[in-house]
Design an enzyme around this catalytic site. Sequence first.
Site, short mmCIF file in Angstrom:
data_model
loop_
_atom_site.label_atom_id
_atom_site.label_comp_id
_atom_site.label_asym_id
_atom_site.label_seq_id
_atom_site.Cartn_x
_atom_site.Cartn_y
_atom_site.Cartn_z
N ARG A 16 0.81 -1.22 0.00
CA ARG A 16 0.00 0.00 0.00
C ARG A 16 0.84 1.26 0.00
NH1 ARG A 16 -3.34 1.85 -2.66
NH2 ARG A 16 -4.22 -0.25 -2.58
N LYS A 33 2.64 24.64 -3.06
CA LYS A 33 1.28 24.13 -2.81
C LYS A 33 1.33 22.61 -2.88
CE LYS A 33 -1.02 28.31 -4.43
NZ LYS A 33 -1.92 28.92 -5.43
N ASP A 77 1.77 38.63 -10.59
CA ASP A 77 0.73 37.80 -10.00
C ASP A 77 -0.66 38.25 -10.43
OD1 ASP A 77 0.02 35.64 -8.16
OD2 ASP A 77 -0.88 37.23 -6.96
N GLU A 82 6.83 39.69 -5.37
CA GLU A 82 5.54 39.65 -6.05
C GLU A 82 5.06 41.07 -6.35
OE1 GLU A 82 1.14 38.81 -4.43
OE2 GLU A 82 2.40 37.01 -4.44
N LYS A 97 6.15 38.06 -0.85
CA LYS A 97 4.80 38.05 -1.40
C LYS A 97 3.97 39.18 -0.78
CE LYS A 97 3.24 34.47 -3.23
NZ LYS A 97 2.51 33.22 -3.54
#
Length: 286
Positions: free
Chosen positions: A103, A138, A225, A203, A170
């Site tokens: 698994r 992410k 962005d 950013e 950012k």
Amino acid sequence: MAAINETNPHQLRDLIRLALREDVGDGDHSSLSCVPETATKRARLLVKQAGVLAGVEVALVVFEEVDPNLKVDVKIQDGSHIEVGDIVLTVEGSARSILQAERLMLNIMQRMSGIATYTRSMVDLIADLPVKLLDTRKTTPNFRLFEKMATRIGGAHNHRMGLYDMIMLKDNHLDYAGGIQAALIRAREYLEKTGRDLKIEIETRNLGEVDEVMRVGGANIIMLDNFSLEDMREAVKKIGGRIETEASGGIDETTLRAVAETGVDSVSSGALTHQIKSLDLSLKAF
């Protein structure tokens, strides 16, 4: 072996050991209860869905960590296109060991192959353009290493592995620092003070912020962005190749080509790792 050679092998093994500890606990009681200790069996990894294969090299480590006496014969390598019915590998040895590894090996390979398959489809959309496709942070906690390996196998480039290998300023950083100028000045001072050699990416949310970054200086990469295509083209023109550019924000297979055609150096897409369906693989006794 390329994917693992570019990765810290000790970290990879540590993650696999933790995953086995989580899964096995104080014993695989299903196997212990009904499979003889001395039973020796074989199994083969079957493809049940077409795509791009990823995770073979990781599977070898899983089998080795469970039982170094297992004999694995790899038929298809990472990065290969696979079709339904293909046999990726066969494994022979202790039946209990095969069942214990099954698994975890499948969970890793199915997700990695799903990521590599989607990544390859994205890379193919811009293969004729001078632009790089980047992954992002992410990712799944404690699974980032495998997901980043999968995007590389699919043909993308790893952007940054974590918070430690780049300064990424950012929107929230800029707001907390007091704006673009303050953030860039402090970032440069921090690098000088600590002696670290890290790239600074910042950013920007509009053309005015691009102008400010160019005026202040000190950035290695400007992220555009959620720019409109028109503004992105204008930003690339303003920057004029003096600083590397990266497009970001909601980019998937429906928007990638148009964004890449604006002239940016790279395009980052969180969709490579967080909007993925695992590829169907199965380990079967034979």
